[in-house]
Design a protein around this motif. Sequence first.
Motif, mmCIF file in Angstrom:
data_model
loop_
_atom_site.group_PDB
_atom_site.id
_atom_site.type_symbol
_atom_site.label_atom_id
_atom_site.label_comp_id
_atom_site.label_asym_id
_atom_site.label_seq_id
_atom_site.Cartn_x
_atom_site.Cartn_y
_atom_site.Cartn_z
ATOM 1 N N GLY A 144 -3.588 -35.690 -14.127
ATOM 2 C CA GLY A 144 -2.875 -34.671 -13.446
ATOM 3 C C GLY A 144 -3.196 -33.260 -13.899
ATOM 4 O O GLY A 144 -4.063 -32.985 -14.646
ATOM 5 N N PRO A 145 -2.533 -32.178 -13.222
ATOM 6 C CA PRO A 145 -2.832 -30.630 -13.841
ATOM 7 C C PRO A 145 -2.637 -30.588 -15.304
ATOM 8 O O PRO A 145 -1.632 -30.928 -15.618
ATOM 9 N N GLN A 146 -3.509 -29.855 -15.990
ATOM 10 C CA GLN A 146 -3.465 -29.483 -17.314
ATOM 11 C C GLN A 146 -3.329 -28.050 -17.714
ATOM 12 O O GLN A 146 -3.639 -26.946 -16.981
ATOM 13 N N ALA A 147 -2.830 -27.865 -18.831
ATOM 14 C CA ALA A 147 -2.511 -26.431 -19.470
ATOM 15 C C ALA A 147 -3.349 -26.480 -20.776
ATOM 16 O O ALA A 147 -3.596 -27.350 -21.233
ATOM 17 N N VAL A 148 -3.881 -25.070 -20.902
ATOM 18 C CA VAL A 148 -4.474 -25.168 -22.444
ATOM 19 C C VAL A 148 -3.476 -23.912 -23.133
ATOM 20 O O VAL A 148 -2.509 -23.287 -22.668
ATOM 21 N N SER A 149 -3.709 -23.747 -24.374
ATOM 22 C CA SER A 149 -3.003 -22.927 -25.350
ATOM 23 C C SER A 149 -4.299 -22.138 -25.998
ATOM 24 O O SER A 149 -5.233 -22.254 -26.243
ATOM 25 N N ILE A 150 -3.612 -20.910 -26.214
ATOM 26 C CA ILE A 150 -4.173 -19.823 -27.126
ATOM 27 C C ILE A 150 -3.444 -19.041 -28.220
ATOM 28 O O ILE A 150 -2.181 -19.438 -27.902
ATOM 29 N N GLU A 151 -3.972 -18.601 -29.193
ATOM 30 C CA GLU A 151 -3.251 -17.926 -30.154
ATOM 31 C C GLU A 151 -3.727 -16.376 -29.925
ATOM 32 O O GLU A 151 -4.880 -16.169 -30.158
#
Length: 765
Positions: A521-528
């Motif tokens: 399904g739809p994905q999210a990513v992450s950052i710092e």
Amino acid sequence: MKTKDLPEESGPAGGWGSLRGLARIYGAADSEIAALDTLRRQNKPHGFMCMSCAWPKPANYHAFEFCENGAKMTLWELTTHRCRPEFFEGHTVEELRGWKDHDLEAEGRLTAPMRYDAATDRYVETGWEEAFAEIGATLRRLDHESVVFYASGHAGLEASYLYALLARLYGCNNLPQSSNMCHETTSVGLKRVIGSPVGTIVWEDLEQTDLLMFFGQNPGTCSPRFLHPMKAVKDRGGHIISFNPMREQGLVSFIDPQDMTAMLTGKETVISDQYHQVRAGGDVAALAGLCKAVLEADDAARRDGGARVLDTAFIEEHTTGFEDFAAAMRATGWAEIERESALTEEALRAAAAMYLSTDKVIAAYGMGLTQQAGGWLNIAMLTNLMLLRGNVGRPGAGITPVRGHSNVQGQRTVGIAEKTKLVPMDKLRELFGFEPPEKDGTHIVDAVKGLAEGSVRATISLGGNLVRAVPDRNLMEACWPRQELTVMVSTKLNRSHLFPGKVAYILPCLSRAEEDVQEGGPQAVSIEESFAMIHGSTGHREPASDRLMSELAIVAGIAKATLEPNPKVKWDDWTADYGKVRDLIEETYPDDFKGFNERLFEPGGFHRDIGAHRREWRTESGKAVFTTPERLNSLDFDDAPGRYRLVTVRSNDQFNTTIYGYSDRFRGIEGTRDVILMSEADIAEAGLHRDQRVTLVCDFDDGEDRRLGGLAVIPYDLPRGTIVSYFPECNVLIPLSHHDELSKTPASKAVPVRIEAEGVAAREP
């Protein structure tokens, strides 16, 4: 070319000029109408995290939580222009080398994987599986130590974690990263003195501070969202002091584009209460002057029976090395400080007086400090100043490096590092059932040396434009194509694509603003971001092509084609569900990422544990360290007749090597980047005149001929002997060996050069 005098005619940062700049880029890129909706969601929970600088994303956000620079990046990326396979049918690589950087990227988004065909000198369309198969086959036959896995600061934490895992499963720690070229000096220098490789403050500290001190950082061009908290400091009666060779408009005045009253009336906020134009390489001396003035004030207080100026309790409990440092500063003469800094004793005492009159101080710095041969000493001296009055590790006070790429800090956090001591190898061994390589990998400077010597035979680039970004560009362009394999994961065409290895691929990836839909399904990513806060990011735009893959899926595709199967290494599962990768990150780094998936979209992000924020000093001594300087400049060369100190800078229409256009309105330069900025006194003494064409020649004593010609001379308010021109064009002048002595960060803020007039050497200053 059109130029105008500064600073009066350039106007404040922000204001209508910012909106006109956005409108111009929106038109030039023919950006999607839907891009405006992306801007509405930018830097907000469940929205899209900006691809530009790493400035924090506050929990209490504005209606428009983006700046001119971030909006330009978004509009440029969401262009309707497409660089399709048909484009390459009409252009050889040799021809494209004659194009300008701006024109290459202006062709638009890449739409399909491309393979270089040497017989026709063109890129040709290929399939993903074919690309992965040949990349994997080539990697398997190469010596694993000869392969470099480079990462720009763009990819999210999930793809970055798997990319580092791929390199180590492959058998090396050759994981240089874009921080090698900008803030590696912070990672090494700041860690050395306070035990933290990143800054110590959080958003709430900005809301409480009484004084902001800026060193070598230009918020107007490089991090415009910083202008809002700067204005807030001034609105509540606080102060700002700036140290910078150039008078940068973002440090002079600002009109808030989100304040309609200010926009209509032209009411500007004066940013800097004091502005000190230290000469390039003179920051050590300037900081020594501030520290000396503080110590003298404390000596006077003790002598007169007054209240102590120093935070003696903090110094005794939390620091080491104070007595030696204090003795050295007392013994340093003001004449020497003035000579090295180009600032007067009076000016430095005025800055010190403001520092002494305020209780809570934050010191912010940028690449003006880190990109010098003694950059680590710049940072150590700045830390000395802050330690004198306990301005580290308490509310409203601290040190903050301002990072230039959206996830450059986070990639280091999850394992993209060439030094094995920075990575929990025991955790990787336990989780994935293999023996991680124990040998340290290569830094980007050593990687380029390896390219020149032939020991580096392949480079995988997860984003970036490495050929253009590194020093010694002529050397880089000559040795890059000798490699057996070059792989570039990119969204747009750039100059690095034009020097293909024997086997070469361009692999087009999704933009962070685009929907990333995988099997799960739809994905999210992450950052710092710069304040060590972790944020989730979700793209909402339709991808530029149905043939694009996510960065994570590309990493997994290369890995599956290269590595032997391992039942504990589940590339397909991780590609289908990025949440499983976040679980792995949490298992590997439990102190930093506890509850990662549950906290992904926490407003304002969640904070990684930074010991120095709590006055826990993770140094060898267990205390913060006062550093005694052995010299008062940060140079690796001496002054000489006819030798200038070149500072390279970005324009207002630029992000890293991406050139959006040719308007640098804050500096009054329009339609060109081929300029050199000099003080009027230097121009006159060199026998030059305004708009005269000159050549810059590197004056580093290594026997190499490095030069850049066709530059127009522009008078500018600068210290004597300091001149300025643009990055990345000036990279051709910077020797690979001209770098910070500890971190190897290229020293592009003080490059020794000479000036030659057209056909005739100019007179010596």
